[in-house]
Design a protein around this motif. Structure first.
Motif, PDB file in Angstrom:
ATOM      1  N   ILE A 128       0.952  -1.250  -0.018  1.00 33.45           N
ATOM      2  CA  ILE A 128      -0.115  -0.022   0.074  1.00 33.45           C
ATOM      3  C   ILE A 128       0.839   1.367   0.018  1.00 33.45           C
ATOM      4  N   LYS A 129       0.621   2.077  -1.266  1.00 35.16           N
ATOM      5  CA  LYS A 129       1.539   3.359  -1.288  1.00 35.16           C
ATOM      6  C   LYS A 129       0.967   4.670  -1.207  1.00 35.16           C
ATOM      7  N   LYS A 130      -0.458   4.453  -1.085  1.00 38.03           N
ATOM      8  CA  LYS A 130      -1.185   5.528  -1.006  1.00 38.03           C
ATOM      9  C   LYS A 130      -2.652   5.387  -0.362  1.00 38.03           C
ATOM     10  N   ILE A 131      -3.255   6.335   0.424  1.00 37.57           N
ATOM     11  CA  ILE A 131      -4.581   6.244   0.798  1.00 37.57           C
ATOM     12  C   ILE A 131      -5.399   7.191   0.726  1.00 37.57           C
ATOM     13  N   ALA A 132      -6.287   7.269  -0.135  1.00 40.11           N
ATOM     14  CA  ALA A 132      -7.064   8.315  -0.765  1.00 40.11           C
ATOM     15  C   ALA A 132      -8.197   8.502   0.369  1.00 40.11           C
ATOM     16  N   ILE A 133      -8.623   9.697   0.897  1.00 39.01           N
ATOM     17  CA  ILE A 133      -9.583   9.858   1.907  1.00 39.01           C
ATOM     18  C   ILE A 133     -10.852  10.658   0.780  1.00 39.01           C
ATOM     19  N   CYS A 134     -11.931  10.261   1.106  1.00 40.01           N
ATOM     20  CA  CYS A 134     -12.916  10.723  -0.065  1.00 40.01           C
ATOM     21  C   CYS A 134     -14.063  10.946   0.692  1.00 40.01           C
ATOM     22  N   VAL A 135     -15.156  11.949   0.457  1.00 42.21           N
ATOM     23  CA  VAL A 135     -16.362  12.154   0.811  1.00 42.21           C
ATOM     24  C   VAL A 135     -17.403  11.993  -0.225  1.00 42.21           C
ATOM     25  N   THR A 136     -18.463  11.348  -0.114  1.00 46.97           N
ATOM     26  CA  THR A 136     -19.679  11.422  -1.155  1.00 46.97           C
ATOM     27  C   THR A 136     -20.796  11.689  -0.582  1.00 46.97           C
ATOM     28  N   ILE A 137     -21.927  12.276  -1.089  1.00 46.22           N
ATOM     29  CA  ILE A 137     -23.297  12.394  -0.793  1.00 46.22           C
ATOM     30  C   ILE A 137     -24.071  11.224  -1.250  1.00 46.22           C
ATOM     31  N   HIS A 138     -24.871  10.569  -0.123  1.00 45.20           N
ATOM     32  CA  HIS A 138     -25.451   9.300  -0.503  1.00 45.20           C
ATOM     33  C   HIS A 138     -26.736   9.734  -1.283  1.00 45.20           C
TER      34      HIS A 138
END
Length: 194
Positions: free
Chosen positions: A100-110
């Motif tokens: 694992i070389k990257k962790i993307a943190i995302c937010v979405t609208i359900h």
């Protein structure tokens, strides 16, 4: 003292940061569209190619525990009511698989399209990274903070930030990149199946 970041800014993480609390918070603007806002945080654990390597490397409200317990989502907040962090993701850098070389943190609208909602209707959004003293520390000491000040009037999904491993150390990138198409669009961009 916390470092406040601007969009596109990158910073190396302190080597002593082994257990991180990633808190995401937001408010919704006052309008009556007939639906509550349900924003969802997620984390994508990615390989060198920027893609998911295994299904369990996508951590979100239906998969709260990532591979090897390295990334844990503490649960879905359906309304975002109240002060402070609305959703929390915990990263244990000592447990991350070496690929694992990257962790993307995302937010979405359900159900954003059905509800006709977008991030233009969201305000005071932020991400903070806090150093946890141990696994029982529920707030941590904030070391980084990134306020999302940009107006995303048509987007219903955001890559908020990325942790990435380069030259032997973990770094943080304040991304703030918007997508249309919700969670599905982001999952596809990281090579996942929907």
């Amino acid at each position: 003292m916390a470092i406040n970041l601007q969009k596109g800014q990158r910073v190396a993480l302190d080597e002593s940061l082994k257990l991180a609390l990633v808190g995401l918070g937001w408010d919704t603007n006052k309008y009556d569209g007939g639906y509550d806002f349900d924003l969802d945080a997620s984390a994508f654990l990615l390989g060198d190619n920027g893609k998911l390597l295994k299904d369990e490397d996508f951590v979100f409200y239906n998969n709260l525990n990532g591979r090897d317990g390295a990334v844990i989502h503490t649960g879905d907040n359906l309304t975002g009511d109240g002060d402070g962090d609305d959703e929390v993701i915990i990263i244990d850098f000592t447990k991350l698989p070496s690929e694992i070389k990257k962790i993307a943190i995302c937010v979405t609208i359900h159900e954003a399209e059905l509800r006709r909602q977008n991030f233009g209707q969201v305000s005071n959004a932020y991400i903070r990274v806090a150093k946890m003293a141990d696994e029982f520390d529920t707030s941590g000491e904030t070391v980084l903070k990134f306020d999302l000040e940009e107006e995303f009037s048509i987007e219903n999904a955001l890559v908020v930030a990325e942790f990435y491993f380069r030259n032997g150390e973990w770094k943080f990138n304040a991304v703030a990149s918007g997508y249309k198409g919700g969670l599905e669009a982001i999952v596809r961009s990281y090579g996942g199946n929907v």
